[in-house]
Design a protein around this motif. Structure first.
Motif, PDB file in Angstrom:
ATOM      1  N   UNK A 209       1.739   5.164 -15.389  1.00  0.00           N
ATOM      2  CA  UNK A 209       3.064   4.128 -15.482  1.00  0.00           C
ATOM      3  C   UNK A 209       4.265   5.119 -14.886  1.00  0.00           C
ATOM      4  N   UNK A 210       3.967   6.452 -15.015  1.00  0.00           N
ATOM      5  CA  UNK A 210       5.133   7.393 -14.198  1.00  0.00           C
ATOM      6  C   UNK A 210       5.184   7.483 -12.769  1.00  0.00           C
ATOM      7  N   UNK A 211       4.015   6.991 -12.187  1.00  0.00           N
ATOM      8  CA  UNK A 211       3.856   7.028 -10.832  1.00  0.00           C
ATOM      9  C   UNK A 211       4.306   5.797 -10.160  1.00  0.00           C
ATOM     10  N   UNK A 212       4.726   6.075  -8.950  1.00  0.00           N
ATOM     11  CA  UNK A 212       5.374   4.855  -8.291  1.00  0.00           C
ATOM     12  C   UNK A 212       4.635   4.128  -7.301  1.00  0.00           C
ATOM     13  N   UNK A 213       3.795   4.902  -6.640  1.00  0.00           N
ATOM     14  CA  UNK A 213       2.779   4.421  -5.565  1.00  0.00           C
ATOM     15  C   UNK A 213       3.323   4.377  -4.340  1.00  0.00           C
ATOM     16  N   UNK A 214       4.736   4.582  -4.037  1.00  0.00           N
ATOM     17  CA  UNK A 214       5.377   4.433  -2.914  1.00  0.00           C
ATOM     18  C   UNK A 214       4.751   5.337  -1.840  1.00  0.00           C
ATOM     19  N   UNK A 215       4.779   4.727  -0.698  1.00  0.00           N
ATOM     20  CA  UNK A 215       4.010   5.687   0.505  1.00  0.00           C
ATOM     21  C   UNK A 215       4.544   5.258   1.760  1.00  0.00           C
ATOM     22  N   UNK A 216       4.969   6.233   2.644  1.00  0.00           N
ATOM     23  CA  UNK A 216       5.745   5.957   3.789  1.00  0.00           C
ATOM     24  C   UNK A 216       4.818   5.166   4.762  1.00  0.00           C
ATOM     25  N   UNK A 217       5.206   4.523   5.781  1.00  0.00           N
ATOM     26  CA  UNK A 217       4.436   4.082   6.737  1.00  0.00           C
ATOM     27  C   UNK A 217       3.754   5.013   7.329  1.00  0.00           C
ATOM     28  N   UNK A 218       2.282   5.131   7.989  1.00  0.00           N
ATOM     29  CA  UNK A 218       1.907   6.001   8.773  1.00  0.00           C
ATOM     30  C   UNK A 218       1.188   5.634   9.849  1.00  0.00           C
ATOM     31  N   UNK A 219       0.831   6.405  10.895  1.00  0.00           N
ATOM     32  CA  UNK A 219      -0.125   5.742  11.864  1.00  0.00           C
ATOM     33  C   UNK A 219      -1.464   5.478  11.614  1.00  0.00           C
ATOM     34  N   UNK A 220      -1.948   6.326  10.443  1.00  0.00           N
ATOM     35  CA  UNK A 220      -3.180   6.281   9.877  1.00  0.00           C
ATOM     36  C   UNK A 220      -3.099   5.723   8.322  1.00  0.00           C
ATOM     37  N   UNK A 221      -4.397   5.387   7.991  1.00  0.00           N
ATOM     38  CA  UNK A 221      -4.233   4.973   6.584  1.00  0.00           C
ATOM     39  C   UNK A 221      -5.512   5.438   5.909  1.00  0.00           C
ATOM     40  N   UNK A 222      -5.509   5.624   4.515  1.00  0.00           N
ATOM     41  CA  UNK A 222      -6.535   6.079   3.856  1.00  0.00           C
ATOM     42  C   UNK A 222      -6.852   4.991   3.053  1.00  0.00           C
TER      43      UNK A 222
ATOM     44  N   UNK B 292       5.696  -3.337   3.328  1.00  0.00           N
ATOM     45  CA  UNK B 292       6.132  -2.916   4.780  1.00  0.00           C
ATOM     46  C   UNK B 292       5.078  -2.842   5.808  1.00  0.00           C
ATOM     47  N   UNK B 293       3.801  -2.855   5.425  1.00  0.00           N
ATOM     48  CA  UNK B 293       2.813  -2.947   6.522  1.00  0.00           C
ATOM     49  C   UNK B 293       1.968  -4.009   6.234  1.00  0.00           C
ATOM     50  N   UNK B 294       2.454  -5.328   6.402  1.00  0.00           N
ATOM     51  CA  UNK B 294       1.572  -6.598   6.371  1.00  0.00           C
ATOM     52  C   UNK B 294       0.846  -6.686   7.358  1.00  0.00           C
ATOM     53  N   UNK B 295       1.298  -6.612   8.536  1.00  0.00           N
ATOM     54  CA  UNK B 295       0.226  -6.790   9.533  1.00  0.00           C
ATOM     55  C   UNK B 295      -0.862  -5.828   9.548  1.00  0.00           C
ATOM     56  N   UNK B 296      -0.685  -4.588   9.249  1.00  0.00           N
ATOM     57  CA  UNK B 296      -1.797  -3.794   9.036  1.00  0.00           C
ATOM     58  C   UNK B 296      -3.064  -4.239   7.933  1.00  0.00           C
ATOM     59  N   UNK B 297      -2.436  -4.698   6.817  1.00  0.00           N
ATOM     60  CA  UNK B 297      -3.065  -5.201   5.725  1.00  0.00           C
ATOM     61  C   UNK B 297      -3.833  -6.648   6.165  1.00  0.00           C
ATOM     62  N   UNK B 298      -3.285  -7.261   7.056  1.00  0.00           N
ATOM     63  CA  UNK B 298      -4.062  -8.556   7.479  1.00  0.00           C
ATOM     64  C   UNK B 298      -4.864  -8.266   8.608  1.00  0.00           C
ATOM     65  N   UNK B 299      -4.888  -7.133   9.559  1.00  0.00           N
ATOM     66  CA  UNK B 299      -5.856  -7.000  10.236  1.00  0.00           C
ATOM     67  C   UNK B 299      -6.997  -6.353   9.471  1.00  0.00           C
ATOM     68  N   UNK B 300      -6.814  -5.548   8.501  1.00  0.00           N
ATOM     69  CA  UNK B 300      -7.934  -4.878   7.614  1.00  0.00           C
ATOM     70  C   UNK B 300      -8.695  -6.091   6.952  1.00  0.00           C
ATOM     71  N   UNK B 301      -8.004  -6.968   6.487  1.00  0.00           N
ATOM     72  CA  UNK B 301      -8.838  -7.895   5.739  1.00  0.00           C
ATOM     73  C   UNK B 301      -9.649  -8.884   6.722  1.00  0.00           C
TER      74      UNK B 301
END
Length: 331
Positions: free
Chosen positions: A15-28, A224-233
């Motif tokens: 609950x204390x963690x935000x999960x925020x992550x800046x956009x990146x050229x790579x993903x994990x 922030x990365x909806x196109x990346x997510x769409x391509x992954x799915x």
């Protein structure tokens, strides 16, 4: 009970963690070993990298709760095949995650196994009271354990519940240091070498114990990365469609097996019990069109009643995002 404090501490940390992550050229992306799925053919052959125009880095986990923590810290952007219960634990604790697709349905491949020397089956399950059980807390196996014990009228308060990842639970069962262990995949197969399951997958479904995993990600990063997510799915759906054609099994099986860290026979035995819904099926009322949201609420209420989490959300509707999947289906 021995698991209440442990799980509450874990969820409080999330609950204390935000999960925020800046956009990146790579993903994990997180995934499980010994959990063979068609996406691993795409992973191993570079289909994701090619379609997405970036490097996809992959990291394996033992449990879905560990996936939640990695997404909360920003170390992982997406998790493939995260169990619904660990997703519910995280979101109930305040972590802002979203379900993006239904990765797999597998009622036959997640269960609890009783040590064979005890000779306990579904007709004598009450004898489990006072016994020691290994359960990966906050996972689908944990939810199934709670529901099964409730069905059999077993008082969990009398049991010693130890938080163990499935590989450790399988080893403990083999050594005789626990009386029952719960898990999935290769670990479940090893458990069954030393014991028996109380219920079949079909019998669990009759009790309302659905077992399915999802692809999930932090809401902010997804937005922030909806196109990346769409391509992954989209690539995931293509791999599932390839596997649905048995003519591709000979080509895909050895690649999937190697990536999963399994031999081909064990891989086929496992993946044959899996169902990979199409994009169209996932968007229906049974799944992401309402069913998943209702199921998550049910899981959360069971965890609250068991004292495993402090509270459930009023609704989990906001934690399902079908936008990228719908876009993938239209590509």
């Amino acid at each position: 009970m021995t698991f209440k404090t442990t799980l509450k501490a874990a969820t409080a940390g999330l609950a204390l963690l935000t999960g925020a992550q800046a956009a990146s050229a790579d993903i994990t992306v997180g995934y499980f070993l010994e959990w063979p799925m068609p996406f691993q053919y795409a992973k191993a052959t570079g289909m994701y990298d090619e379609a997405m125009g970036m490097t996809v880095n992959w990291v394996s986990f033992d449990t879905g709760t560990a996936m939640s923590a990695a997404m909360a810290s920003g170390d992982v952007q997406l998790s493939v095949s995260q169990g619904v219960p660990p997703f519910v634990v995280a979101t109930s604790a305040g972590q802002d995650l979203q379900i993006l697709d239904v990765a797999v349905s597998y009622s036959e491949n997640d269960n609890c196994v009783v040590r064979e020397a005890l000779e306990i089956d579904k007709t004598s399950a009450k004898e489990l009271e006072g016994k020691k059980v290994a359960v990966p807390l906050g996972t689908a196996a944990h939810y199934g354990f709670l529901k099964q014990m409730d069905h059999f009228g077993v008082d969990i308060a009398t049991m010693e519940v130890v938080d163990m990842a499935p590989p450790d639970g399988a080893a403990a069962l083999a050594q005789g240091s626990v009386d029952m262990a719960c898990g999935w995949g290769g670990s479940l197969r090893r458990m069954k070498e030393h014991g028996n399951a109380l219920l079949t997958g079909a019998e669990k479904e009759d009790l309302g114990i659905l077992v399915f995993d999802v692809t999930s990600g932090p809401s902010g990063w997804v937005a922030e990365n909806s196109d990346t997510v769409t391509a992954f799915l989209k690539v995931t759906a293509e791999a599932n469609a390839m596997w649905a054609d048995a003519a591709n099994h000979e080509m895909m099986l050895p690649v999937i097996a190697k990536d999963a860290g399994m031999d081909p026979d064990a891989t086929m035995a496992t993946i044959s019990t899996f169902i990979f819904p199409t994009v169209e099926e996932q968007l229906t009322a049974k799944w992401l069109g309402g069913g998943a949201q209702e199921f998550m609420k049910g899981v959360a209420d069971v965890f609250v009643a068991a004292g495993s989490i402090d509270k459930a959300l009023d609704s989990y509707v906001d934690h399902v995002n079908t936008g990228p999947l719908g876009a993938a289906g239209g590509m």
